[in-house]
Design a protein around this motif. Structure first.
Motif, PDB file in Angstrom:
ATOM      1  N   VAL A  52       0.838  -1.201   0.000  1.00  0.00           N
ATOM      2  CA  VAL A  52       0.000   0.000   0.000  1.00  0.00           C
ATOM      3  C   VAL A  52       0.872   1.249   0.000  1.00  0.00           C
ATOM      4  O   VAL A  52       0.590   2.215  -0.719  1.00  0.00           O
ATOM      5  N   GLN A  55       2.271   1.766  -3.443  1.00  0.00           N
ATOM      6  CA  GLN A  55       1.240   2.266  -4.352  1.00  0.00           C
ATOM      7  C   GLN A  55       1.020   3.762  -4.124  1.00  0.00           C
ATOM      8  O   GLN A  55       0.923   4.537  -5.087  1.00  0.00           O
ATOM      9  N   HIS A  87       0.807   3.706   7.059  1.00  0.00           N
ATOM     10  CA  HIS A  87       0.009   2.762   6.283  1.00  0.00           C
ATOM     11  C   HIS A  87      -1.407   3.282   6.058  1.00  0.00           C
ATOM     12  O   HIS A  87      -1.951   3.196   4.952  1.00  0.00           O
ATOM     13  N   GLY A  91      -3.148   4.352   2.576  1.00  0.00           N
ATOM     14  CA  GLY A  91      -4.417   3.779   2.146  1.00  0.00           C
ATOM     15  C   GLY A  91      -5.384   4.845   1.661  1.00  0.00           C
ATOM     16  O   GLY A  91      -6.114   4.635   0.683  1.00  0.00           O
ATOM     17  N   VAL A  94      -4.336   5.950  -1.814  1.00  0.00           N
ATOM     18  CA  VAL A  94      -4.681   4.931  -2.809  1.00  0.00           C
ATOM     19  C   VAL A  94      -6.187   4.896  -3.069  1.00  0.00           C
ATOM     20  O   VAL A  94      -6.624   4.728  -4.216  1.00  0.00           O
TER      21      VAL A  94
END
Length: 118
Positions: A52, A55, A87, A91, A94
């Motif tokens: 993640v 990305q 993280h 997220g 993304v």
């Protein structure tokens, strides 16, 4: 040790000792297996988290026209400055077509630190 009809007969003390050793070995193996399963779960979580983050790095690099290492520094800076989990913030990057406000704020500070236009 006497044998009759293919059966080995051992004194009870030897049998007890053999089973005790076998049980101890089984406990050691069970503990090792549990530790390996826990380690495997930790590594899987770390890998998922890293995917993640990678990305988000790529998305920010593309969206904001930054080098990948600069995009990561920006992401990390935003997470730290706003007391966010890296993280979780990744997220959000993304999952959304818009850049989270924490990233926008960090970008402004980042550009100001380098004497770049906003």
């Amino acid at each position: 040790m006497a044998t009759s009809e293919g059966i080995i007969r051992l004194p009870a003390g030897e049998v007890r000792e053999a089973f005790t050793r076998l049980a101890a070995r089984a406990r050691v193996l069970e503990d090792r297996c549990a530790a390996l399963e826990e380690r495997n779960a930790q590594l899987q979580t770390a890998l998922s988290s890293r995917i993640v983050i990678e990305q988000a790095k790529g998305i920010l690099a593309e969206r904001l026209e930054l080098e990948l290492d600069v995009a990561f520094d920006l992401l990390r800076r935003a997470a730290r400055h706003h007391n966010r989990n890296l993280h979780e913030l990744s997220g959000e990057v993304v999952a959304s077509r818009t850049t989270p406000p924490q990233i926008e704020a960090a970008l402004g500070a980042f550009r100001a630190d380098r004497g770049l236009s906003p």
